[in-house]
Design an enzyme around this catalytic site. Structure first.
Site, PDB file in Angstrom:
ATOM      1  N   LYS A   1      89.155  35.013  -7.849  1.00  0.00           N
ATOM      2  CA  LYS A   1      89.649  36.346  -7.478  1.00  0.00           C
ATOM      3  C   LYS A   1      91.172  36.338  -7.420  1.00  0.00           C
ATOM      4  CE  LYS A   1      90.448  38.466  -3.561  1.00  0.00           C
ATOM      5  NZ  LYS A   1      91.641  39.250  -3.979  1.00  0.00           N
TER       6      LYS A   1
ATOM      7  N   GLU B   1      95.887  26.092   0.639  1.00  0.00           N
ATOM      8  CA  GLU B   1      97.340  25.961   0.434  1.00  0.00           C
ATOM      9  C   GLU B   1      97.953  27.218   1.042  1.00  0.00           C
ATOM     10  OE1 GLU B   1     100.774  26.487  -0.534  1.00  0.00           O
ATOM     11  OE2 GLU B   1     100.202  26.729  -2.646  1.00  0.00           O
TER      12      GLU B   1
ATOM     13  N   GLU C   1     107.530  32.683   8.123  1.00  0.00           N
ATOM     14  CA  GLU C   1     107.767  32.796   6.689  1.00  0.00           C
ATOM     15  C   GLU C   1     108.257  34.219   6.377  1.00  0.00           C
ATOM     16  OE1 GLU C   1     104.161  32.230   4.457  1.00  0.00           O
ATOM     17  OE2 GLU C   1     105.230  31.018   2.988  1.00  0.00           O
TER      18      GLU C   1
END
Ligand code: ADP
Length: 513
Positions: free
Chosen positions: A218, A292, A423
């Site tokens: 996906k 990840e 982040e």
């Protein structure tokens, strides 16, 4: 478009640069001497040669099929906000059909096929990708907003290289794992993000297929077009039907893959938040998992470093590709003695970065991938200003439409600030200082993440000493963001677990008992 001359210290909250369309700047002015630098003439890549279909269907069992519920969502060009196409939204029934096709292909064809034959398909796919590299790069840029020089010179060569690399391993798995009898896991569900749509697909598909698994992939909802173009390449390569299935949609489609009972492995790249959700929902199911996730990498510049090269590496590490890189060097730790010089060089260099039309071959910084991502960048930068940091950014003219953020850095950042811990995923660098190597280590490791780091020094011994103690899966020395299919990539702590690339990337798709 190239930045104008001065760098402003912006003290007003969230102040943004004036929004000017590139065409609003007369050509004679664009050619004129902006701040001592010459502007280039526009050099856009030809997009008209690569038309995009108005509608994209799901790719299941080797064919493009209409989604069960008949629903579609728009996909837009983030540089213009124009709709490019509509993409099928897969529901649980579509995901089930894709998993069943993958299971059939695994049981009847791919799992049993002699490994050297599997390898031939991968070589064929790699070659077709090379042949169509220009088209794929243009589509990647239009769909995702990244500059054509990144998609053309970085993404596509690496995509082909990954297929070539793992094609080579397909019939040599016994040599990769001496004394073991590697066997495939079965059906792999692979969920990928929007920052490197084709490259993330290649990282996941190539090793999975080389080991004999079949796949339900996906892509991210904002960048589905190139994955579906890849599906056409699989058809062209004659890949047996059902070996790769591509279902499009957002989080609910991803969750349907994760929770499908007949999936043997999930490989996910994306946010730490969703990664944790997936890990929780898979606990106790016996499915294999690799994650990840996010990063907050430190680039560490020592006083003995070659400063010009270091600053260039920092620029490549955070600004190119709009900072949309999970391993982006988003924190800069500078040894105190060279702090003023590094900040000056950084300030000068970001003025020369060209922000604008991603299809222009001279563009360094393209569009932010979505309105949501732009809002997140602005919110985090604002939090930095509220906490006392100072923002430096180029006063470049930005196009009137689309999602843009100018190259920026924050000074006066402390380790407690959100901009030092979270982040940002945009072209924004948080700059901090250190005195000793021990302090640099402590500061670099002081985040919830552990994906990557960079060390800039003239001393090899310092590199080895630092690298041994940095909690990061990938450490670059006197360079940054260098990738090779043979080199594993992955993180520690909240950056995830498992590796992609190299032999560890193969091991993630084999049973080795
Ligand atoms: P980002 O912040 O980079 O967009 P996300 O983690 O939200 O990262 O998205 C990465 C991928 O995960 C996308 O393909 C997205 O559609 C998918 N995704 C989002 N939510 C879920 C979920 N709950 N389960 C599975 N996949 C999901």
């Amino acid at each position: 478009m190239k930045a104008k001359t001065q760098v402003a210290k912006i003290s007003t909250k969230g102040a943004l640069v004036p929004a000017l369309a590139p065409t609003a700047i007369p050509l004679k002015d664009r050619r004129l001497n902006f701040g001592g630098k010459w502007e280039y003439a526009p050099s856009p890549e030809d997009a008209k040669s690569y038309p995009i279909a108005l509608r994209h269907e799901l790719f299941i069992n080797g064919k493009f099929v209409v989604p069960a519920a008949g629903t579609y969502f728009p996909s837009i060009n983030p540089a213009t906000e124009q709709q490019l196409t509509e993409i099928a939204e897969a529901n649980a029934a579509d995901v089930d059909a894709a998993v069943k096709a993958a299971r059939r292909a695994y049981d009847r064809v791919w799992g049993k096929m002699p490994a050297r034959e599997r390898g031939k398909y991968l070589y064929r796919i790699a070659r077709i990708i090379q042949e169509k590299a220009r088209e794929l790069a243009v589509l990647e840029t239009i769909d995702g907003g990244k500059p054509i020089k990144e998609s053309r010179d970085v993404d596509l060569p690496l995509v082909a290289a990954h297929f070539f690399y793992y094609a080579g391993w397909a019939d040599k798995l016994k040599y990769a794992f001496p004394g073991k009898t590697p066997r495939p896991l079965g059906v792999a569900g692979q969920i990928i993000p929007w920052n490197f749509p084709l490259l993330m697909a290649a990282w996941k598909l190539a090793p999975a297929l080389a080991c004999g698994n079949t796949v339900v992939l996906k892509p991210a909802e904002t960048t589905s077009i190139t994955a579906l173009r890849l599906a056409q390449i699989f058809q062209e390569a004659g890949l047996p039907e059902g070996v790769v299935n591509i279902v499009t949609g957002a989080g609910a489609t991803g969750a349907a893959i994760v929770n499908h009972p007949d999936i043997n492995k999930i490989a996910f790249t994306g946010s730490t938040e969703v990664g944790k959700l997936i890990a929780r929902s898979m606990a106790g199911t016996g499915k294999h998992l690799t994650l990840e996730l996010g990063g907050k990498a430190a680039n560490i510049i020592f006083e003995d470093a070659p400063l010009d090269q270091a600053v260039e590496g920092v620029i490549a590490g955070i600004y190119f590709n709009q900072g949309h890189v999970c391993c982006a060097g988003s924190r800069l730790l500078v040894q105190e003695g060279v702090y003023a010089r590094v900040v000056k060089k950084l300030r000068d260099r970001i003025q020369t970065l060209r922000v604008g039309n991603p299809l222009d071959k001279n563009t360094d910084i393209g569009a932010i991938n979505s309105a949501g991502q732009l809002a997140r960048i602005r919110e985090l930068v604002q939090s930095g200003l509220d906490e006392g940091a100072t923002l430096q950014q180029t006063q470049c003219a930005l196009p009137a439409r689309g999602f843009w953020y100018p190259p920026s850095f924050l000074t006066g950042v402390t380790h407690a600030h959100r901009v030092a811990q979270e982040e940002i995923f945009g072209p924004v660098l948080s700059v901090m200082t250190f005195r000793t190597p021990e302090e640099a280590l402590e500061r670099a490791n002081n985040t919830p993440y552990g994906l990557s780091a960079g060390i800039w020094t003239d001393k090899g011994s310092k590199i080895f000493k630092m690298a041994a103690k940095l909690n990061a899966g990938v450490i670059w020395a006197n360079c940054y963001n260098k990738f090779d299919p043979a080199s594993p990539f992955g993180g520690y702590k909240e950056s995830g677990f498992g590796r992609e690339g190299g032999l560890p990337g193969l091991a993630a798709y084999c049973r080795l008992d």
